[in-house]
Design an enzyme around this catalytic site. Structure first.
Site, PDB file in Angstrom:
ATOM      1  N   ARG A  79       0.828  -1.207   0.000  1.00 44.84           N
ATOM      2  CA  ARG A  79       0.000   0.000   0.000  1.00 44.84           C
ATOM      3  C   ARG A  79       0.862   1.257   0.000  1.00 44.84           C
ATOM      4  O   ARG A  79       0.553   2.227  -0.692  1.00 44.84           O
ATOM      5  CB  ARG A  79      -0.952  -0.015   1.204  1.00 44.84           C
ATOM      6  CG  ARG A  79      -1.964   1.134   1.157  1.00 44.84           C
ATOM      7  CD  ARG A  79      -3.045   0.975   2.195  1.00 44.84           C
ATOM      8  NE  ARG A  79      -2.500   1.056   3.551  1.00 44.84           N
ATOM      9  CZ  ARG A  79      -3.199   0.758   4.654  1.00 44.84           C
ATOM     10  NH1 ARG A  79      -4.463   0.364   4.554  1.00 44.84           N
ATOM     11  NH2 ARG A  79      -2.649   0.861   5.836  1.00 44.84           N
ATOM     12  N   LYS A 181      -2.678   6.535   1.327  1.00 42.74           N
ATOM     13  CA  LYS A 181      -2.552   6.979   2.721  1.00 42.74           C
ATOM     14  C   LYS A 181      -1.607   8.171   2.788  1.00 42.74           C
ATOM     15  O   LYS A 181      -0.409   8.014   2.983  1.00 42.74           O
ATOM     16  CB  LYS A 181      -2.044   5.812   3.565  1.00 42.74           C
ATOM     17  CG  LYS A 181      -2.484   5.852   4.999  1.00 42.74           C
ATOM     18  CD  LYS A 181      -2.225   4.532   5.695  1.00 42.74           C
ATOM     19  CE  LYS A 181      -2.588   4.597   7.151  1.00 42.74           C
ATOM     20  NZ  LYS A 181      -4.043   4.651   7.393  1.00 42.74           N
TER      21      LYS A 181
HETATM   22  C1  LIG Z   1      -5.123   3.850   7.592  1.00 40.42           C
HETATM   23  C2  LIG Z   1      -6.543   4.191   7.310  1.00 40.42           C
HETATM   24  C3  LIG Z   1      -7.583   3.278   7.527  1.00 40.42           C
HETATM   25  C4  LIG Z   1      -7.378   1.934   8.162  1.00 40.42           C
HETATM   26  O1  LIG Z   1      -6.553   1.076   7.407  1.00 40.42           O
HETATM   27  P1  LIG Z   1      -5.888  -0.173   8.090  1.00 40.42           P
HETATM   28  O2  LIG Z   1      -5.016  -0.751   7.031  1.00 40.42           O
HETATM   29  O3  LIG Z   1      -6.967  -1.096   8.481  1.00 40.42           O
HETATM   30  O4  LIG Z   1      -5.132   0.321   9.270  1.00 40.42           O
HETATM   31  C5  LIG Z   1      -8.876   3.663   7.182  1.00 40.42           C
HETATM   32  N1  LIG Z   1      -9.143   4.877   6.649  1.00 40.42           N
HETATM   33  C6  LIG Z   1      -8.160   5.787   6.442  1.00 40.42           C
HETATM   34  C7  LIG Z   1      -8.514   7.103   5.856  1.00 40.42           C
HETATM   35  C8  LIG Z   1      -6.832   5.469   6.750  1.00 40.42           C
HETATM   36  O5  LIG Z   1      -5.870   6.382   6.545  1.00 40.42           O
END
Ligand SMILES: *Cc1c(COP(=O)(O)O)cnc(C)c1O
Length: 338
Positions: A79, A181
């Site tokens: 990711r 992210k």
């Molecule tokens: C990191 C994040 C999540 C959760 O992702 P995980 O991989 O389950 O930790 C959900 N929404 C947003 C906007 C994020 O930045």
């Protein structure tokens, strides 16, 4: 060092070691552990001006036998590289990413909360564009760092539902950066989040940016609902951040709880189909949703005070796997023996 393992929150705590590596002239240096917890950056760094940065979040879990589990760390690496490609940044090879995480976890082993405390070691990989620049273009250099700190159980004394409110703001554009992210998405969520908290809600729920008729995300976590006919449903959209926790729950709902589990549109006028709802992500794990303030009423799911049975079962399966008490699907766990 004296840490009260039972009363940890989600705050910065300085642990002794972090990893740092620099990309310059087309390649990464070897990288190293350092005790220095501040960064010295060029004032023209693209991360500071143009938001050329991305991050990850994952946890290390102390098992009953004292060993340490990492949960799906390869997915965090993939990711982060999807984020890097979208922002035109240097990618971090998967083996380098995983090695950095393992080195940081081992070097700070004394800070991993004991099994049974509910605490975990939160790990934050960060990739930023640095170096001389000022024109609107990608950075000439990149810095990759991984640091960590102990964090407490999100909910002490069981899963407690909280309430949310629909937002009029969007966190991301339909083909923008919602699915990666990046810090910019978060900067844009602070005002809506504060406004929700002022009204006594935990956070806001973002709707699809095109039509505002479908649920997208719950603040910084993904949404899921359990229908009255026992299906696990989570929204499908190109502007949702693909949560690794969410994909893990989709799998567990189907394989361990024998439910139908699907990603599909969740229309805001169809909330009655759900008997339970929750938010999921690495930090919150699973956070039951008591009720949602919609545009015209307050919709309660299972209960405002008690977690529903399916949500509880999903939580037990997921955390059981993470702490090594429940057998994990192939490839989900990297066990580190100290
Ligand atoms: C990191 C994040 C999540 C959760 O992702 P995980 O991989 O389950 O930790 C959900 N929404 C947003 C906007 C994020 O930045």
């Amino acid at each position: 060092m004296s840490i009260d393992w039972d009363n940890l929150g989600f705050d910065y705590i300085k642990t002794p070691f972090r990893y740092i590596s620099t990309w310059k002239n087309g390649q990464w240096d070897e990288g190293k552990l350092t005790e220095e917890n501040t960064l010295h950056l060029h004032e023209g760094s693209a991360a500071l001006h143009y938001g050329q940065q991305c991050f990850e979040g994952l946890k290390a879990y102390r098992c009953k036998d004292g060993s340490i589990n990492l949960f799906r760390v390869d997915e965090n690496s993939k990711r982060m590289n999807r984020s890097a490609r979208r922002l035109f940044m240097a990618e971090v090879p998967e083996d380098k990413f995983i090695q950095a995480v393992e080195d940081v976890v081992k070097a700070n082993e004394a800070f991993i909360p004991p099994y049974g405390s509910g605490g975990t070691l939160y790990i934050r990989p960060l990739l930023i564009g640095v170096g001389e620049g000022i024109g609107v273009k990608p950075a000439p250099e990149y810095l990759f760092t991984v640091f960590c700190m102990p964090v407490g159980a999100y909910f002490k004394g069981g899963l407690t539902p909280t309430n949310f409110i629909f937002s009029d703001y969007d966190r991301a554009a339909p083909q923008g950066t919602g699915a990666i992210k990046v810090g910019g998405n978060y900067a844009a969520s602070f005002l809506p989040g504060e406004e929700a908290k002022e009204k006594n809600f935990s956070d806001c729920i973002y709707l699809d940016p095109t039509t505002h008729t479908k649920i997208e995300e719950v603040g910084s976590a993904n949404f899921f609902g359990i229908t009255k006919d026992n299906r696990f449903i989570t929204p499908l959209s190109p502007s949702i951040l693909p949560s690794i926790t969410k994909y893990s729950l989709l799998y567990l709902a189907e394989h361990n709880l024998e439910m139908e589990a699907v990603e599909e549109d969740v229309y805001i006028d169809s909330l009655d189909q759900f008997k339970e709802a929750g938010a999921c992500g690495t930090a919150a794990v699973i956070s039951p949703i008591g009720g949602i303030q919609t545009y015209d009423d307050f919709h309660v799911f299972y209960s405002e005070t008690e977690v529903g049975p399916v949500t509880q079962k999903l939580y037990d399966e997921l955390t059981g796997i993470q702490f090594g008490d429940v057998p994990a699907p192939e490839g989900w766990i990297r066990n580190i023996k100290i």
